[in-house]
Scaffold this motif. Structure first.
Motif, PDB file in Angstrom:
ATOM      1  N   HIS A  72       0.820  -1.216   0.000  1.00  0.00           N
ATOM      2  CA  HIS A  72       0.000   0.000   0.000  1.00  0.00           C
ATOM      3  C   HIS A  72       0.854   1.267   0.000  1.00  0.00           C
ATOM      4  N   ASN A  77      -0.909   0.184  -8.647  1.00  0.00           N
ATOM      5  CA  ASN A  77      -2.200  -0.472  -8.477  1.00  0.00           C
ATOM      6  C   ASN A  77      -2.290  -1.679  -9.392  1.00  0.00           C
ATOM      7  N   ASN A  94     -18.066   2.021  -6.354  1.00  0.00           N
ATOM      8  CA  ASN A  94     -16.934   1.129  -6.596  1.00  0.00           C
ATOM      9  C   ASN A  94     -15.711   1.927  -7.024  1.00  0.00           C
ATOM     10  N   PHE A  97     -14.027   4.011  -4.301  1.00  0.00           N
ATOM     11  CA  PHE A  97     -13.589   3.282  -3.112  1.00  0.00           C
ATOM     12  C   PHE A  97     -12.201   3.705  -2.596  1.00  0.00           C
ATOM     13  N   GLY A  98     -11.250   3.777  -3.505  1.00  0.00           N
ATOM     14  CA  GLY A  98      -9.876   4.087  -3.095  1.00  0.00           C
ATOM     15  C   GLY A  98      -9.760   5.477  -2.482  1.00  0.00           C
ATOM     16  N   ARG A 101     -11.382   5.463   1.026  1.00  0.00           N
ATOM     17  CA  ARG A 101     -10.538   4.793   2.003  1.00  0.00           C
ATOM     18  C   ARG A 101      -9.428   5.716   2.490  1.00  0.00           C
ATOM     19  N   ARG A 102      -9.025   6.626   1.613  1.00  0.00           N
ATOM     20  CA  ARG A 102      -7.999   7.587   2.026  1.00  0.00           C
ATOM     21  C   ARG A 102      -8.620   8.799   2.724  1.00  0.00           C
ATOM     22  N   ARG A 143     -11.507   2.068 -11.140  1.00  0.00           N
ATOM     23  CA  ARG A 143     -11.281   1.977  -9.709  1.00  0.00           C
ATOM     24  C   ARG A 143      -9.775   2.001  -9.389  1.00  0.00           C
ATOM     25  N   ALA A 144      -8.998   1.393 -10.267  1.00  0.00           N
ATOM     26  CA  ALA A 144      -7.541   1.403 -10.059  1.00  0.00           C
ATOM     27  C   ALA A 144      -6.944   2.745 -10.455  1.00  0.00           C
ATOM     28  N   ASN A 147      -6.861   6.216  -8.229  1.00  0.00           N
ATOM     29  CA  ASN A 147      -5.820   6.426  -7.214  1.00  0.00           C
ATOM     30  C   ASN A 147      -4.579   7.091  -7.782  1.00  0.00           C
TER      31      ASN A 147
END
Ligand SMILES: Nc1ncnc2c1ncn2[C@@H]1O[C@H](COP(=O)(O)OP(=O)(O)OP(=O)(O)O)[C@@H](O)[C@H]1O
Ligand SMILES: [Mg+2]
Length: 383
Positions: A72, A77, A94, A97-98, A101-102, A143-144, A147
């Motif tokens: 992480h 990613n 979805n 999400f990343g 989470r941050r 989703r990837a 980030n």
């Protein structure tokens, strides 16, 4: 960001999954790791992601040594083949999400931007189960990418899609990569996929990189029999060097009195440094030519232009594929030579049992060291 992999290897118990490997993946490139099942692609990717600890070696991202960083903390990613989306969250959530989470709450603009990038603008409120495989795949990608990783690792991301969608998504992925400009490392066992998308392809076999280069170079100048047969198909004929000239070598295929010409710059490379070497008289080489480079002429009226390489043979099998015709030709030099002819002007006499002349340009000939013939037989590893 440039990824520099130096001496990175992985041993599981007493099994070496990846032999110490050196690779430089330039910033912003689309790089493919290509090879048959079990050759070590996923293991290599997992080591870059930090999900697998290398037994040896180091991994640099730009100037930073990330070998010991937990996953992480790496600006990397991964998109896996089974891109498990969260079933209870809609597309927007979805993708967000990343960020969530941050601890980022203001996600709207970024999610909109990602939806545009993967062309799912109107589907933001759907749940994953209301999407097709290709649409789910795009969500996984968005989703990837949200980030903003410096490197995106893709492990068979199109594996679950049917052929047509797969081809379409290959072009999509390539477009997205050129739009976002980050380094993509893409794992696949599909040679066409690797060739369509990647700037550079590393062909792996048994935990080693057999050859690395742009797709066209791998195809036109394979260095090993494995590469010659894993990327497309090659005819490989054993031949003895009969004369070594300034700009060409002459060879006699075993079992014939024919002479083939091989341009000096297409002589086999030394395995170690890849430099061309001058073959010696009497030495055995494997002479290669791709099936589509060969022309077929009926033996009765074969007028082969001077200077072309030629072999005699007899057609064993002819298949009509619409776009092309594929022939299997037995020659005294080698049984089972493959020839692909475009379906333009078809000579209807080219049927099984007919005697033919196969001819091609010397420049389309390549050669491999005969003693490096393992590890491959025609067609091996073709998925
Ligand atoms: N955790 C593990 N323990 C022992 N052996 C492993 C482990 N992970 C992978 N291997 C072995 O290492 C080799 C390389 O595996 P890897 O998953 O990298 O292959 P791959 O090239 O990704 O294949 P595929 O195309 O099937 O996904 C295989 O022989 C596999 O069985
Ligand atoms: Mg794998």
């Amino acid at each position: 960001m440039t990824i520099t992999i130096s001496g990175v290897g992985k041993v599981f118990g007493d099994f070496t999954a990846v032999h110490p490997l050196d690779l430089t993946i330039p910033e912003g490139s689309f790089f493919a790791l290509l090879g048959a099942s079990g050759c070590g692609k996923t293991t290599t990717l997992r080591m870059i992601a930090g999900l697998e600890e290398p037994t040896s070696g180091s991994i640099l991202l730009g100037d930073q040594d990330i070998t010991a960083l937990p996953p992480h903390e790496r600006p990397v990613n991964t998109v896996f083949q089974n891109y498990a989306l969260f079933p209870h969250l809609d597309v927007r959530e979805n993708i967000a999400f990343g960020l969530r989470r941050r601890g980022i709450t203001d996600v709207k603009d970024k999610v909109d931007e990602m939806l545009d990038l993967v062309e799912l603008g109107s589907l933001g409120r759907r749940k994953p189960r209301q999407l097709s495989g290709g649409q789910q795949q795009r969500v996984a990608l968005a989703r990837a990418l949200i980030n903003r990783p410096r490197v995106l690792l893709l492990d068979e991301p199109l594996g679950a899609l049917d052929l047509k969608l797969r081809r379409q998504m290959q072009l999509e992925l390539k477009r997205i990569q050129s739009e976002v400009g980050i380094t993509f490392v893409h794992v696949t066992h599909d040679q066409e996929e690797a060739m369509t998308m990647a700037d550079s392809v590393a062909v792996m076999y048994g935990g080693r990189v057999e050859q690395l280069g742009p797709p066209a170079e791998l195809y036109e100048h394979p260095r090993t029999t494995f590469v010659a047969n894993f990327l497309g198909t090659s005819n490989l004929v054993e031949a003895e060097v009969t004369a070594v000239g300034e700009d060409a070598v002459r060879l006699r295929p075993t079992g014939t009195e024919d002479t083939l010409r091989l341009p000096a710059d297409r002589c086999p490379p030394l395995p170690a440094d890849g430099e061309r070497r001058v073959p010696e008289e009497g030495e055995k080489l494997l002479v290669g030519v791709r099936p589509e480079k060969i022309s077929l002429a009926h033996a009765d009226d074969a007028s082969v232009p001077a200077g072309r390489n030629r072999l005699n043979g007899r057609i064993r099998d002819a298949s009509y594929l619409g776009v092309s015709l594929q022939y299997v030709v037995d020659s005294p030099a080698c049984p089972g030579l493959l020839v692909y002819e475009q379906n333009v002007e078809r000579d209807t006499r080219l049927t099984p049992g007919s005697d033919v002349v196969l001819h091609w340009q010397p420049a389309h000939t390549f050669a491999l060291d005969a003693d490096r013939a393992e590890p491959s037989a025609a067609g091996e590893g073709v998925a």
